[in-house]
Scaffold this motif. Structure first.
Motif, PDB file in Angstrom:
ATOM      1  N   ASP A 112       1.236  -1.511  -0.548  1.00 39.79           N
ATOM      2  CA  ASP A 112      -0.145   0.144   0.041  1.00 39.79           C
ATOM      3  C   ASP A 112       0.849   1.211   0.301  1.00 39.79           C
ATOM      4  N   LYS A 113       1.861   1.472  -0.873  1.00 38.76           N
ATOM      5  CA  LYS A 113       2.644   2.329  -0.897  1.00 38.76           C
ATOM      6  C   LYS A 113       2.670   3.943  -1.115  1.00 38.76           C
ATOM      7  N   GLN A 114       0.919   3.673  -1.833  1.00 35.30           N
ATOM      8  CA  GLN A 114       0.115   5.205  -1.645  1.00 35.30           C
ATOM      9  C   GLN A 114      -0.941   5.471  -0.918  1.00 35.30           C
ATOM     10  N   ARG A 115      -0.605   4.909   0.118  1.00 31.91           N
ATOM     11  CA  ARG A 115      -1.600   4.957   2.114  1.00 31.91           C
ATOM     12  C   ARG A 115      -2.770   5.297   1.756  1.00 31.91           C
ATOM     13  N   ASN A 116      -3.217   4.422   0.735  1.00 35.43           N
ATOM     14  CA  ASN A 116      -5.381   5.258   0.679  1.00 35.43           C
ATOM     15  C   ASN A 116      -5.541   3.816   1.033  1.00 35.43           C
ATOM     16  N   GLY A 117      -5.113   3.217   1.993  1.00 36.45           N
ATOM     17  CA  GLY A 117      -6.280   2.056   2.594  1.00 36.45           C
ATOM     18  C   GLY A 117      -6.549   1.230   1.933  1.00 36.45           C
ATOM     19  N   LEU A 124      -1.722  -7.831  -3.659  1.00 27.34           N
ATOM     20  CA  LEU A 124      -0.451  -8.874  -3.110  1.00 27.34           C
ATOM     21  C   LEU A 124      -0.278 -10.019  -3.703  1.00 27.34           C
ATOM     22  N   ILE A 125      -0.955 -10.605  -4.574  1.00 33.43           N
ATOM     23  CA  ILE A 125      -0.794 -11.962  -5.419  1.00 33.43           C
ATOM     24  C   ILE A 125       0.695 -11.519  -5.978  1.00 33.43           C
ATOM     25  N   ARG A 126       0.849 -10.902  -6.700  1.00 37.21           N
ATOM     26  CA  ARG A 126       1.765 -10.173  -7.103  1.00 37.21           C
ATOM     27  C   ARG A 126       2.618 -10.538  -6.786  1.00 37.21           C
ATOM     28  N   LEU A 127       3.254  -9.967  -5.753  1.00 32.40           N
ATOM     29  CA  LEU A 127       4.456  -9.410  -4.498  1.00 32.40           C
ATOM     30  C   LEU A 127       4.703 -10.796  -3.929  1.00 32.40           C
ATOM     31  N   VAL A 128       3.247 -11.788  -3.670  1.00 32.96           N
ATOM     32  CA  VAL A 128       3.730 -12.732  -3.300  1.00 32.96           C
ATOM     33  C   VAL A 128       4.470 -14.243  -4.111  1.00 32.96           C
ATOM     34  N   GLU A 129       4.020 -13.461  -4.871  1.00 31.16           N
ATOM     35  CA  GLU A 129       4.648 -14.748  -6.378  1.00 31.16           C
ATOM     36  C   GLU A 129       6.662 -14.540  -6.839  1.00 31.16           C
TER      37      GLU A 129
END
Length: 134
Positions: A112-117, A124-129
């Motif tokens: 959540d780089k833009q901190r918009n919640g 998330l899936i791209r981050l996990v993979e």
């Protein structure tokens, strides 16, 4: 000013200060509920002293359950959907991840780089993979 000691006689260190931890100062229990932006950045940049803010170790844990995370989101949110912090916590709990609050916050802040919640669950899936955001 003096250092405060734990029940076992050791001094409290910076590494003992993480969101979700309960510290005992002179027979008073305090749960650390939150931190400011500067403190989060400090902990994330000094993850050797703040082990629960080490994204690398969190990603190793995520990597072991990536299939479960992908299945969870595929079943729960068909199509595009944005998730919030509480839904991330629910996902991790459902797939059996044992992350404390500080680790969850570190993970959330990572995507959540833009901190918009709210973020797309595909992020998330791209981050996990892949271990990093595309």
């Amino acid at each position: 000013r003096q250092s405060i000691k734990k029940h076992n006689g050791d001094k409290y260190l910076a590494a003992d200060m993480w969101v979700g931890n309960v510290v005992d100062f002179m027979c008073h229990h305090f749960e650390l509920l939150d931190a400011d932006e500067h403190t989060y950045r400090l902990m994330e940049n000094d993850h050797k002293n703040f082990k629960y803010s080490d994204y690398g170790s969190i990603h190793e844990v995520l990597d072991k359950t990536k299939d479960g995370i992908c299945k969870y989101f595929a079943m729960k949110f068909q199509g595009s959907h944005k998730i919030d912090f509480d839904q991330l916590v629910e996902c991790c709990s459902t797939v059996g991840l044992k992350l404390n609050k500080q680790q969850m916050i570190t993970l959330w802040r990572k995507f959540d780089k833009q901190r918009n919640g709210k973020v797309s669950f595909t992020k998330l899936i791209r981050l996990v993979e892949g271990g990093k955001l595309c």
